[in-house]
Design a protein around this motif. Sequence first.
Motif, PDB file in Angstrom:
ATOM      1  N   VAL A  23       0.825  -1.187  -0.128  1.00 31.97           N
ATOM      2  CA  VAL A  23      -0.150   0.092   0.013  1.00 31.97           C
ATOM      3  C   VAL A  23       0.861   1.349  -0.112  1.00 31.97           C
ATOM      4  CG1 VAL A  23      -1.915   1.335   1.112  1.00 31.97           C
ATOM      5  CG2 VAL A  23      -1.706  -1.369   1.310  1.00 31.97           C
ATOM      6  N   ARG A  59       1.979   5.178  -0.030  1.00 29.35           N
ATOM      7  CA  ARG A  59       1.293   6.337   0.236  1.00 29.35           C
ATOM      8  C   ARG A  59       0.964   7.405  -0.755  1.00 29.35           C
ATOM      9  NH1 ARG A  59       5.774   8.663   4.973  1.00 29.35           N
ATOM     10  NH2 ARG A  59       5.561   6.967   6.242  1.00 29.35           N
ATOM     11  N   GLN A  60      -0.156   8.008  -0.597  1.00 25.24           N
ATOM     12  CA  GLN A  60      -0.909   8.453  -1.779  1.00 25.24           C
ATOM     13  C   GLN A  60      -0.321   9.777  -1.880  1.00 25.24           C
ATOM     14  OE1 GLN A  60      -5.036   8.110  -1.921  1.00 25.24           O
ATOM     15  NE2 GLN A  60      -5.542   9.761  -2.720  1.00 25.24           N
ATOM     16  N   TRP A  97      -4.576   4.224  -5.209  1.00 32.52           N
ATOM     17  CA  TRP A  97      -5.799   4.856  -4.945  1.00 32.52           C
ATOM     18  C   TRP A  97      -6.791   3.908  -3.940  1.00 32.52           C
ATOM     19  CZ3 TRP A  97      -6.653   7.183 -10.258  1.00 32.52           C
ATOM     20  CH2 TRP A  97      -6.198   8.403 -10.547  1.00 32.52           C
ATOM     21  N   GLN A  98      -5.952   2.790  -3.331  1.00 34.22           N
ATOM     22  CA  GLN A  98      -6.724   1.911  -2.596  1.00 34.22           C
ATOM     23  C   GLN A  98      -7.409   2.430  -1.509  1.00 34.22           C
ATOM     24  OE1 GLN A  98      -4.301  -1.440  -1.030  1.00 34.22           O
ATOM     25  NE2 GLN A  98      -2.918  -0.665  -2.442  1.00 34.22           N
ATOM     26  N   ARG A  99      -6.947   3.530  -0.819  1.00 28.19           N
ATOM     27  CA  ARG A  99      -7.394   4.268   0.318  1.00 28.19           C
ATOM     28  C   ARG A  99      -8.741   4.718   0.005  1.00 28.19           C
ATOM     29  NH1 ARG A  99      -1.790   4.915   1.233  1.00 28.19           N
ATOM     30  NH2 ARG A  99      -1.087   4.001   3.062  1.00 28.19           N
ATOM     31  N   LEU A 100      -8.950   4.930  -1.243  1.00 27.10           N
ATOM     32  CA  LEU A 100     -10.381   5.720  -1.435  1.00 27.10           C
ATOM     33  C   LEU A 100     -11.297   4.583  -1.312  1.00 27.10           C
ATOM     34  CD1 LEU A 100      -9.400   7.687  -4.658  1.00 27.10           C
ATOM     35  CD2 LEU A 100      -9.490   8.421  -2.236  1.00 27.10           C
ATOM     36  N   ARG A 101     -12.864   4.862  -0.957  1.00 25.50           N
ATOM     37  CA  ARG A 101     -13.744   4.058  -0.821  1.00 25.50           C
ATOM     38  C   ARG A 101     -14.953   4.297  -1.895  1.00 25.50           C
ATOM     39  NH1 ARG A 101     -10.126   1.711   0.792  1.00 25.50           N
ATOM     40  NH2 ARG A 101      -9.865   0.634   2.794  1.00 25.50           N
ATOM     41  N   LEU A 157     -13.570   6.107  -5.262  1.00 29.52           N
ATOM     42  CA  LEU A 157     -12.837   5.319  -5.855  1.00 29.52           C
ATOM     43  C   LEU A 157     -13.374   5.072  -7.414  1.00 29.52           C
ATOM     44  CD1 LEU A 157     -10.199   3.273  -6.036  1.00 29.52           C
ATOM     45  CD2 LEU A 157     -11.845   1.466  -5.241  1.00 29.52           C
ATOM     46  N   ARG A 175     -14.767  -7.343  -1.494  1.00 31.33           N
ATOM     47  CA  ARG A 175     -13.515  -8.153  -1.463  1.00 31.33           C
ATOM     48  C   ARG A 175     -13.771  -9.424  -2.227  1.00 31.33           C
ATOM     49  NH1 ARG A 175     -11.826 -12.407   1.864  1.00 31.33           N
ATOM     50  NH2 ARG A 175      -9.557 -12.330   2.189  1.00 31.33           N
TER      51      ARG A 175
END
Length: 238
Positions: A117, A119-120, A150-154, A158, A215
């Motif tokens: 992951v 950092r963005q 961008w995996q921290r976006l939801r 996203l 998931r």
Amino acid sequence: MSGLEFALLCVTVGVGALLQVSIGFGLGMIAAPVFALVDPALAPVAVLLLAGGVTATVLVRERGRADLRGCGWALVGRLPGVLAGTLLVVALPTRYLALLIAGMVLAGVAVSIAGYVPRQRRSAVVIAGMVSGLMGTATSIGGPPMAMVWQRLRGPELRATMSAFFLVGSLMSLAALTAAGTVRAHALLGAALLTPAAVAGVLLSRHLTRRLDVRRTRLAATALAVAGASVLVVQQFV
């Protein structure tokens, strides 16, 4: 192309469009290996055209939710990646492009499984955009680098951000491929004939998106992509 092969492409595009709308990516990863198996002349142009239409639909549905600043920096990185990807399409024989497609799928899956992951940061987004541009133009598989950064976006954010990036990015890639003289009428016709399958996937997503476990859906998409890439590799050496 036989009727059975065309039916396989339709199912692949429909499932890929459903995943693209639901999780923000997936059409390229699933469709590119299958297209390369059934009719290599369709990749990457037909996949890019179909993906562009699907992402435009998502962007309209999730309007106002995209991270436009992050998307802008990603597109800055995509430009040199597009140029490099176009050179690969021009220079590499069909067999090596097929192996490149399989390799990109498997590399994306490996990074995903590793759980990296980043950092963005702006630099990470630009680099991801560059890698996505190269992969997306050469193989139509540009999703993994952006999904990773961008995996921290939801949820809607996203999907909207990925869609905005891929819509503009697909146009950039198609423009470069057209300038290089690699866009053929066969690929355009193939995209037109497969558009109803993409529309069906988008319409089906309206009823399924809220019910899908993100998931498990990503795991299913990954499994399908690996299966397609593995068969493609085997085909090149048989």
